[in-house]
Scaffold this motif. Structure first.
Motif, short mmCIF file in Angstrom:
data_model
loop_
_atom_site.label_atom_id
_atom_site.label_comp_id
_atom_site.label_asym_id
_atom_site.label_seq_id
_atom_site.Cartn_x
_atom_site.Cartn_y
_atom_site.Cartn_z
N UNK A 123 -6.55 -85.06 -41.49
CA UNK A 123 -7.45 -85.47 -40.42
C UNK A 123 -8.26 -86.63 -40.98
N UNK A 124 -7.96 -87.81 -40.47
CA UNK A 124 -8.55 -89.02 -41.07
C UNK A 124 -9.97 -89.21 -40.55
N UNK A 125 -10.90 -89.34 -41.48
CA UNK A 125 -12.31 -89.40 -41.13
C UNK A 125 -12.84 -90.82 -40.97
N UNK A 126 -14.13 -90.94 -41.13
CA UNK A 126 -14.81 -92.21 -40.87
C UNK A 126 -15.25 -92.91 -42.15
N UNK A 127 -14.76 -92.46 -43.29
CA UNK A 127 -15.10 -93.14 -44.53
C UNK A 127 -14.49 -94.55 -44.54
N UNK A 128 -14.87 -95.36 -45.51
CA UNK A 128 -14.22 -96.67 -45.70
C UNK A 128 -12.75 -96.41 -46.02
N UNK A 129 -11.89 -97.06 -45.26
CA UNK A 129 -10.45 -96.75 -45.39
C UNK A 129 -9.91 -97.12 -46.78
N UNK A 130 -10.53 -98.09 -47.44
CA UNK A 130 -10.08 -98.45 -48.79
C UNK A 130 -10.31 -97.28 -49.75
N UNK A 131 -11.42 -96.60 -49.59
CA UNK A 131 -11.69 -95.42 -50.43
C UNK A 131 -10.69 -94.31 -50.14
N UNK A 132 -10.34 -94.17 -48.86
CA UNK A 132 -9.35 -93.14 -48.48
C UNK A 132 -7.99 -93.46 -49.09
N UNK A 133 -7.58 -94.71 -49.00
CA UNK A 133 -6.29 -95.12 -49.55
C UNK A 133 -6.27 -94.87 -51.06
N UNK A 134 -7.35 -95.20 -51.74
CA UNK A 134 -7.39 -94.97 -53.19
C UNK A 134 -7.30 -93.48 -53.52
N UNK A 135 -7.95 -92.66 -52.68
CA UNK A 135 -7.92 -91.21 -52.89
C UNK A 135 -6.49 -90.68 -52.71
N UNK A 136 -5.85 -91.09 -51.62
CA UNK A 136 -4.48 -90.62 -51.33
C UNK A 136 -3.52 -91.16 -52.40
N UNK A 137 -3.73 -92.39 -52.81
CA UNK A 137 -2.89 -93.00 -53.83
C UNK A 137 -2.93 -92.20 -55.13
N UNK A 138 -4.13 -91.87 -55.59
CA UNK A 138 -4.27 -91.11 -56.83
C UNK A 138 -3.65 -89.73 -56.69
N UNK A 139 -3.80 -89.12 -55.50
CA UNK A 139 -3.24 -87.78 -55.29
C UNK A 139 -1.71 -87.83 -55.26
N UNK A 140 -1.15 -88.92 -54.72
CA UNK A 140 0.32 -89.05 -54.73
C UNK A 140 0.84 -89.24 -56.14
N UNK A 141 0.10 -89.95 -56.96
CA UNK A 141 0.49 -90.09 -58.38
C UNK A 141 0.54 -88.70 -59.02
N UNK A 168 -5.92 -89.37 -34.51
CA UNK A 168 -6.74 -89.38 -35.72
C UNK A 168 -6.10 -88.60 -36.86
N UNK A 169 -4.89 -88.10 -36.62
CA UNK A 169 -4.20 -87.30 -37.65
C UNK A 169 -2.95 -87.99 -38.14
N UNK A 170 -2.70 -87.82 -39.42
CA UNK A 170 -1.49 -88.33 -40.05
C UNK A 170 -0.88 -87.16 -40.81
N UNK A 171 0.42 -86.94 -40.62
CA UNK A 171 1.08 -85.84 -41.33
C UNK A 171 2.09 -86.40 -42.32
N UNK A 172 2.01 -85.91 -43.56
CA UNK A 172 2.87 -86.40 -44.63
C UNK A 172 3.83 -85.30 -45.04
N UNK A 173 5.03 -85.69 -45.40
CA UNK A 173 5.93 -84.73 -46.04
C UNK A 173 6.11 -85.20 -47.48
N UNK A 174 5.48 -84.49 -48.38
CA UNK A 174 5.47 -84.90 -49.78
C UNK A 174 6.73 -84.39 -50.48
N UNK A 175 7.42 -85.30 -51.15
CA UNK A 175 8.63 -84.92 -51.88
C UNK A 175 8.26 -83.96 -53.00
N UNK A 176 9.06 -82.89 -53.17
CA UNK A 176 8.77 -81.96 -54.26
C UNK A 176 8.22 -80.63 -53.78
#
Ligand SMILES: *Cc1c(COP(=O)(O)O)cnc(C)c1O
Length: 408
Positions: A386-404, A321-329
């Protein structure tokens, strides 16, 4: 349980599943009182009464199965313990006040001065402290190895050991340890194997079936699953519990509260459904992240790019249920990422219905030296989700905006 005849289910056989696992999760080990309640009852009591002085005497002599005091056992706690044992395929279980109480009790109940513990290096922070700092105060020796390297295990186990302790997948870099192979090496060296199975959950990995001797959980995580209570569990053989665990547990008091056990036993009913959805969301998010700019690395055992993907396939039935990212920068970019999240919360907890993100280098792993973090693969850009139980499309949009925001 009958209302007048005294407690009758203390010693019930926890180890024999009658139904398939999902059914046992909903129904296993339920003890209905004479009130015929549908839901598991909450026995919020510290003590128990005896009908006669003779009954009390027999209970204290160990001749009668009776609840005596909730530090030892409690009907609601027993429901949780027995239901979890059914799922795990363990002979029995003892619940504890927290995951750390489970880990400490599982080790301290059988290691003595002069004994050696061999452990994987990549451990939940407090587990590392117990083995590296607390047990050595009582004369217990320890050696840490890179969990994925069987040669290091073999070398460290030369000359024998009392216990092997490992976590797989590990926090936060999701490295795997081959439970079957390490158990074989450990047993040849005379050691018992303890697996901290929190990240895999009892749904995705069965360490006892792979050769381990003892499994510990922080039930605080996926078993509660909604971030409400602390709890832990130790699962192993009846013999180990009787000879080693019980004498220590009864007198040192790491017991789970009945209220928390009631929350946990209800948590078990939905555990497999939740874990399935957590995993589906995590895998979707990880695959999407792999296509995204701004990341040096996406770590998820279900990705073909994970260096131990084959081992994950072999010993797990799902990838976690976990995903680990290494963010550039580095740190600055990681902090921009975290501060730009609007749905996912910043929190060091995990296994919650709510998605949670943490920066290990400055929180859970800030105690380590930079060299130790580097050795574990934790960089200043590492973010654990720690990936939760929200709608995954909302999660992807959240992570996408944060990566921007991180790339800005
Ligand atoms: C959370 C956790 C623990 C400790 O559990 P608590 O319930 O917080 O005491 C131990 N090991 C792992 C892998 C954990 O995630």
């Amino acid at each position: 349980m009958t209302m007048d005849g005294g407690p009758q289910f203390l010693a019930s056989d926890a180890a024999k599943p009658q139904y398939r696992p999902q059914t046992e999760l909903v129904r296993g080990a339920q003890k209905r009182s004479d009130f015929n309640e549908t839901s598991e009852a909450l026995y919020l009591t510290s003590g128990y009464v005896y009908n006669t002085a003779e009954e009390a005497e027999a209970a204290f002599k160990g001749e009668a199965d009776a609840f005596m005091y909730s530090r030892y056992a409690n009907p609601t706690v027993r429901m949780f313990e027995e239901r979890l044992a059914l799922l795990e395929g363990a002979e029995d279980c003892r619940a504890t006040a927290s995951g750390m109480a489970a880990v400490y009790t599982a080790l301290a109940c059988f290691v003595s001065a002069g004994d050696k513990v061999v452990a994987s290096r990549a451990l939940f922070g407090s587990c590392h402290v117990i083995i590296d700092q607390i047990l050595p105060r009582f004369g217990v020796k320890r050696e840490f190895v890179d969990g994925g390297d069987l040669n290091q295990w073999e070398e460290a186990l030369k000359g024998g050991a009392k216990a092997v302790f490992l976590e797989t997948p590990s926090n936060p870099m999701l490295e795997l340890v081959d439970i079957e192979a390490v158990s074989a090496l450990a047993h040849a060296a005379g050691a018992l194997v303890i697996v901290d199975n929190v990240f895999a959950t009892p749904i995705l990995q069965r360490p006892l079936a792979l050769g381990a001797d003892i499994v510990t959980y922080s039930a605080t995580k996926h078993i509660d699953g909604q971030g409400r209570t602390l709890g832990g569990a130790i699962l192993t053989t009846k013999q180990f519990i009787k000879e080693r665990l019980e004498p220590f547990y009864r007198h040192t008091g790491p017991s789970m509260s009945p209220f928390n056990a009631w929350v946990m036993v209800k948590g078990l009913e939905t555990l497999s459904l939740r874990v399935e959805r957590h995993c589906a969301n995590a895998e979707f998010l990880a695959r999407w992240c792999e296509t995204r700019d701004g990341l040096n690395r996406v770590v998820y055992p279900g990705l073909e790019s994970h260096p131990q993907h084959d081992l994950a396939n072999k010993q797990m039935t799902g990838f976690g249920t976990l995903v680990t990212l290494n963010i550039a920068g580095g740190k600055a970019a990681a902090f921009r990422f975290l501060n730009a999240l609007t749905l996912t919360d910043i929190s060091n907890n995990l296994g919650d219905a709510k998605s949670l993100a943490t920066h290990p280098a400055t929180t859970t792993h800030q105690r380590l030296t930079p060299e130790e973090r580097t050795h574990l693969g934790i960089t200043d850009g590492t973010v654990r989700i720690s990936v939760g139980l929200e709608d995954v499309e909302d999660l992807v949009e959240d992570i996408d905006a944060a990566l921007v925001a991180a790339l800005a």
